[in-house]
Scaffold this motif. Structure first.
Motif, PDB file in Angstrom:
ATOM      1  N   SER A  62       0.305  17.384   3.143  1.00 49.12           N
ATOM      2  CA  SER A  62       0.166  17.916   4.500  1.00 49.12           C
ATOM      3  C   SER A  62       0.307  16.803   5.524  1.00 49.12           C
ATOM      4  CB  SER A  62      -1.192  18.600   4.668  1.00 49.12           C
ATOM      5  OG  SER A  62      -2.232  17.639   4.701  1.00 49.12           O
ATOM      6  N   ASN A  63       0.679  17.190   6.725  1.00 49.56           N
ATOM      7  CA  ASN A  63       0.807  16.221   7.805  1.00 49.56           C
ATOM      8  C   ASN A  63      -0.528  15.525   8.076  1.00 49.56           C
ATOM      9  OD1 ASN A  63       2.598  15.084   9.871  1.00 49.56           O
ATOM     10  ND2 ASN A  63       1.281  16.135  11.342  1.00 49.56           N
ATOM     11  N   ALA A  64      -1.622  16.298   8.004  1.00 48.28           N
ATOM     12  CA  ALA A  64      -2.947  15.727   8.246  1.00 48.28           C
ATOM     13  C   ALA A  64      -3.303  14.695   7.180  1.00 48.28           C
ATOM     14  CB  ALA A  64      -3.993  16.837   8.285  1.00 48.28           C
ATOM     15  N   ASP A  65      -3.027  15.007   5.911  1.00 48.99           N
ATOM     16  CA  ASP A  65      -3.339  14.071   4.833  1.00 48.99           C
ATOM     17  C   ASP A  65      -2.489  12.809   4.938  1.00 48.99           C
ATOM     18  OD1 ASP A  65      -5.263  15.717   3.796  1.00 48.99           O
ATOM     19  OD2 ASP A  65      -3.981  16.578   2.236  1.00 48.99           O
ATOM     20  N   TYR A  66      -1.231  12.997   5.326  1.00 43.29           N
ATOM     21  CA  TYR A  66      -0.356  11.828   5.494  1.00 43.29           C
ATOM     22  C   TYR A  66      -0.919  10.896   6.569  1.00 43.29           C
ATOM     23  CZ  TYR A  66       3.518   8.977   7.120  1.00 43.29           C
ATOM     24  OH  TYR A  66       4.280   7.912   7.524  1.00 43.29           O
ATOM     25  N   HIS A  67      -1.262  11.442   7.726  1.00 41.63           N
ATOM     26  CA  HIS A  67      -1.730  10.602   8.831  1.00 41.63           C
ATOM     27  C   HIS A  67      -3.104   9.998   8.546  1.00 41.63           C
ATOM     28  CE1 HIS A  67       1.516  11.130  11.670  1.00 41.63           C
ATOM     29  NE2 HIS A  67       1.543  12.414  11.391  1.00 41.63           N
ATOM     30  N   ALA A  68      -3.896  10.638   7.694  1.00 39.52           N
ATOM     31  CA  ALA A  68      -5.221  10.100   7.360  1.00 39.52           C
ATOM     32  C   ALA A  68      -5.139   8.893   6.439  1.00 39.52           C
ATOM     33  CB  ALA A  68      -6.080  11.189   6.722  1.00 39.52           C
ATOM     34  N   ASP A  69      -4.035   8.755   5.725  1.00 34.20           N
ATOM     35  CA  ASP A  69      -3.897   7.627   4.807  1.00 34.20           C
ATOM     36  C   ASP A  69      -3.722   6.335   5.609  1.00 34.20           C
ATOM     37  OD1 ASP A  69      -2.203   5.673   3.084  1.00 34.20           O
ATOM     38  OD2 ASP A  69      -2.880   7.167   1.639  1.00 34.20           O
ATOM     39  N   PRO A  70      -4.443   5.256   5.264  1.00 31.23           N
ATOM     40  CA  PRO A  70      -4.414   4.037   6.074  1.00 31.23           C
ATOM     41  C   PRO A  70      -3.210   3.130   5.860  1.00 31.23           C
ATOM     42  CG  PRO A  70      -5.909   3.758   4.223  1.00 31.23           C
ATOM     43  CD  PRO A  70      -5.447   5.188   4.182  1.00 31.23           C
ATOM     44  N   ALA A  71      -2.254   3.511   5.013  1.00 22.81           N
ATOM     45  CA  ALA A  71      -1.082   2.661   4.775  1.00 22.81           C
ATOM     46  C   ALA A  71      -0.341   2.403   6.084  1.00 22.81           C
ATOM     47  CB  ALA A  71      -0.152   3.323   3.755  1.00 22.81           C
ATOM     48  N   VAL A  72       0.402   1.301   6.118  1.00 21.49           N
ATOM     49  CA  VAL A  72       1.098   0.869   7.331  1.00 21.49           C
ATOM     50  C   VAL A  72       2.308   1.763   7.595  1.00 21.49           C
ATOM     51  CG1 VAL A  72       2.372  -1.009   8.422  1.00 21.49           C
ATOM     52  CG2 VAL A  72       0.326  -1.519   7.059  1.00 21.49           C
ATOM     53  N   SER A  73       2.326   2.370   8.763  1.00 20.80           N
ATOM     54  CA  SER A  73       3.437   3.221   9.172  1.00 20.80           C
ATOM     55  C   SER A  73       4.188   2.574  10.324  1.00 20.80           C
ATOM     56  CB  SER A  73       2.922   4.596   9.609  1.00 20.80           C
ATOM     57  OG  SER A  73       2.218   4.477  10.835  1.00 20.80           O
ATOM     58  N   ALA A  74       5.275   3.194  10.747  1.00 22.71           N
ATOM     59  CA  ALA A  74       6.003   2.687  11.912  1.00 22.71           C
ATOM     60  C   ALA A  74       5.125   2.724  13.151  1.00 22.71           C
ATOM     61  CB  ALA A  74       7.273   3.511  12.127  1.00 22.71           C
ATOM     62  N   SER A  75       4.264   3.724  13.266  1.00 22.95           N
ATOM     63  CA  SER A  75       3.349   3.790  14.407  1.00 22.95           C
ATOM     64  C   SER A  75       2.380   2.613  14.394  1.00 22.95           C
ATOM     65  CB  SER A  75       2.565   5.107  14.388  1.00 22.95           C
ATOM     66  OG  SER A  75       3.439   6.208  14.559  1.00 22.95           O
ATOM     67  N   HIS A  76       1.925   2.206  13.205  1.00 21.32           N
ATOM     68  CA  HIS A  76       1.065   1.028  13.098  1.00 21.32           C
ATOM     69  C   HIS A  76       1.800  -0.208  13.615  1.00 21.32           C
ATOM     70  CE1 HIS A  76      -1.969   2.548   9.875  1.00 21.32           C
ATOM     71  NE2 HIS A  76      -1.429   3.571  10.505  1.00 21.32           N
ATOM     72  N   LEU A  77       3.040  -0.353  13.203  1.00 15.32           N
ATOM     73  CA  LEU A  77       3.815  -1.532  13.589  1.00 15.32           C
ATOM     74  C   LEU A  77       4.053  -1.564  15.095  1.00 15.32           C
ATOM     75  CD1 LEU A  77       6.406  -1.517  10.665  1.00 15.32           C
ATOM     76  CD2 LEU A  77       4.331  -2.890  10.863  1.00 15.32           C
ATOM     77  N   LYS A  78       4.281  -0.414  15.700  1.00 18.56           N
ATOM     78  CA  LYS A  78       4.453  -0.362  17.149  1.00 18.56           C
ATOM     79  C   LYS A  78       3.155  -0.742  17.857  1.00 18.56           C
ATOM     80  CE  LYS A  78       7.932   3.317  16.830  1.00 18.56           C
ATOM     81  NZ  LYS A  78       8.221   4.734  17.163  1.00 18.56           N
ATOM     82  N   ALA A  79       2.024  -0.289  17.324  1.00 20.22           N
ATOM     83  CA  ALA A  79       0.737  -0.600  17.948  1.00 20.22           C
ATOM     84  C   ALA A  79       0.429  -2.088  17.873  1.00 20.22           C
ATOM     85  CB  ALA A  79      -0.373   0.210  17.283  1.00 20.22           C
ATOM     86  N   ILE A  80       0.656  -2.704  16.715  1.00 15.45           N
ATOM     87  CA  ILE A  80       0.360  -4.133  16.577  1.00 15.45           C
ATOM     88  C   ILE A  80       1.303  -4.953  17.442  1.00 15.45           C
ATOM     89  CG2 ILE A  80       1.887  -4.746  14.646  1.00 15.45           C
ATOM     90  CD1 ILE A  80      -1.780  -5.751  14.732  1.00 15.45           C
ATOM     91  N   SER A  81       2.471  -4.398  17.767  1.00 15.83           N
ATOM     92  CA  SER A  81       3.423  -5.097  18.626  1.00 15.83           C
ATOM     93  C   SER A  81       2.952  -5.131  20.077  1.00 15.83           C
ATOM     94  CB  SER A  81       4.805  -4.423  18.548  1.00 15.83           C
ATOM     95  OG  SER A  81       5.325  -4.490  17.239  1.00 15.83           O
ATOM     96  N   ILE A  82       2.067  -4.213  20.459  1.00 10.57           N
ATOM     97  CA  ILE A  82       1.458  -4.269  21.794  1.00 10.57           C
ATOM     98  C   ILE A  82       0.407  -5.373  21.803  1.00 10.57           C
ATOM     99  CG2 ILE A  82       0.145  -3.011  23.538  1.00 10.57           C
ATOM    100  CD1 ILE A  82       1.322  -0.419  22.352  1.00 10.57           C
ATOM    101  N   SER A  83      -0.540  -5.271  20.895  1.00  8.59           N
ATOM    102  CA  SER A  83      -1.519  -6.334  20.665  1.00  8.59           C
ATOM    103  C   SER A  83      -2.334  -5.956  19.431  1.00  8.59           C
ATOM    104  CB  SER A  83      -2.447  -6.540  21.867  1.00  8.59           C
ATOM    105  OG  SER A  83      -3.547  -5.651  21.821  1.00  8.59           O
ATOM    106  N   PRO A  84      -2.872  -6.946  18.722  1.00  3.55           N
ATOM    107  CA  PRO A  84      -3.744  -6.621  17.589  1.00  3.55           C
ATOM    108  C   PRO A  84      -4.941  -5.763  17.992  1.00  3.55           C
ATOM    109  CG  PRO A  84      -3.038  -8.901  17.451  1.00  3.55           C
ATOM    110  CD  PRO A  84      -2.568  -8.385  18.788  1.00  3.55           C
ATOM    111  N   LEU A  85      -5.443  -5.973  19.212  1.00  2.00           N
ATOM    112  CA  LEU A  85      -6.580  -5.179  19.672  1.00  2.00           C
ATOM    113  C   LEU A  85      -6.222  -3.694  19.754  1.00  2.00           C
ATOM    114  CD1 LEU A  85      -9.480  -5.084  20.723  1.00  2.00           C
ATOM    115  CD2 LEU A  85      -8.571  -5.495  23.031  1.00  2.00           C
ATOM    116  N   HIS A  86      -5.022  -3.397  20.252  1.00  2.00           N
ATOM    117  CA  HIS A  86      -4.588  -1.999  20.310  1.00  2.00           C
ATOM    118  C   HIS A  86      -4.508  -1.407  18.907  1.00  2.00           C
ATOM    119  CE1 HIS A  86      -3.362  -3.238  24.369  1.00  2.00           C
ATOM    120  NE2 HIS A  86      -3.314  -1.961  24.667  1.00  2.00           N
ATOM    121  N   TYR A  87      -3.996  -2.186  17.969  1.00  2.00           N
ATOM    122  CA  TYR A  87      -3.892  -1.718  16.583  1.00  2.00           C
ATOM    123  C   TYR A  87      -5.281  -1.463  16.013  1.00  2.00           C
ATOM    124  CZ  TYR A  87      -2.924  -1.868  11.556  1.00  2.00           C
ATOM    125  OH  TYR A  87      -2.857  -1.576  10.223  1.00  2.00           O
TER     126      TYR A  87
END
Length: 272
Positions: free
Chosen positions: A11-36
């Motif tokens: 499910s989409n919910a189960d996918y997003h709940a998993d803590p593995a690194v996604s493209a969204s994670h990479l975009k967030a860390i590119s703003i700043s580690p604090l945002h991530y």
């Protein structure tokens, strides 16, 4: 890097709940580690509610990529229900009891029109009609010590199709969107994880005539996206190791205006 294997029926919910690194994670860390950290690491984080635009985008994705699921997930709300009246409240309660996401009639009709425009477009329609096309598959893989994930909108053979709703699907505007929203980083991440040969954007506008365009990034854009991906992964590794998630800077910084905002006669040679 280990080879990813597709995981259906996640499910989409189960996918997003998993803590593995996604493209969204990479975009967030590119703003700043604090945002991530605030979005994905903070144990007291609160998952933000989807905005109306995000809800509409999810429905458009369903309408274009999984039309058979539309009547099971969404319900069109007829015009004219006045929730201030007794009859209106009763009608609304009956709609909510369906357990489906309620969509106002104007948004429903717009999503249908956008989907029809996608299917009519020669290049987009060809991709969407691939007999072996699979929507919303989830992939997990290991990149060194980082566990990663991605969830392509559609995998048509060896081509990833990524659906984007936009206000302007023209080449110039979408190229700016690629940079502004990190779409090239996303493409690099998905290609690295799935082993697909190509990553194609299907862009559809959110207003009549619901113009559609299909884009594929050139080699330089993909290389730039991969460089950004590697840099973001490196920052995640460093921050995890140090358990330190800084923001922009702890010091007072000198700020210069962009060159386009400075009159030409005020630009000094060292600013070129």
């Amino acid at each position: 890097m280990t080879t990813a294997q597709p995981q259906p029926s996640i499910s989409n919910a189960d996918y997003h709940a998993d803590p593995a690194v996604s493209a969204s994670h990479l975009k967030a860390i590119s703003i700043s580690p604090l945002h991530y950290w605030a979005r994905y690491v903070d144990p007291d984080r609160i998952t933000p509610e989807p905005t109306p635009a995000m809800r509409l985008g999810s429905m458009v994705h369903c309408t274009v990529l999984e039309p058979h699921e539309l009547p099971h997930r969404y319900l069109r709300v007829p015009d004219g229900i006045d929730r201030r009246t007794k009859d209106g409240k009763a009608a609304w309660a009956e709609l909510e009891a369906s357990g489906k996401e309620l969509i106002k009639a104007s948004d429903w009709d717009m999503a249908i029109a956008m989907a029809e425009a996608c299917w009519r477009h020669p290049a987009a329609g060809k991709l969407l009609r691939q007999p072996d096309g699979l929507a919303e598959l989830s992939f997990w893989w290991s990149d060194g010590d980082l566990r990663c994930k991605c969830r392509p909108d559609l995998l048509a053979g060896d081509v990833i199709v990524d659906l984007k709703t936009t206000t302007d699907a023209s080449p110039a505007a979408f190229a700016r969107a690629v940079v502004g929203f990190g779409y090239h980083l996303q493409a690099a991440h998905y290609l690295a994880g799935t082993g697909a040969a190509r990553f194609v954007f299907l862009a559809v506008e959110k207003a009549p005539p619901y113009a559609v365009a299909v884009y594929e990034l050139d080699a330089a854009a993909l290389a730039t996206g991969e460089q950004l991906r590697q840099e973001a992964m490196h920052v995640i590794r460093q921050c995890r190791q140090a358990d330190h998630w800084p923001g922009y800077s702890d010091d007072c910084q000198t700020l210069s205006l962009p060159k386009w905002a400075v009159p030409t006669d005020l630009i000094t040679p060292d600013q070129f």
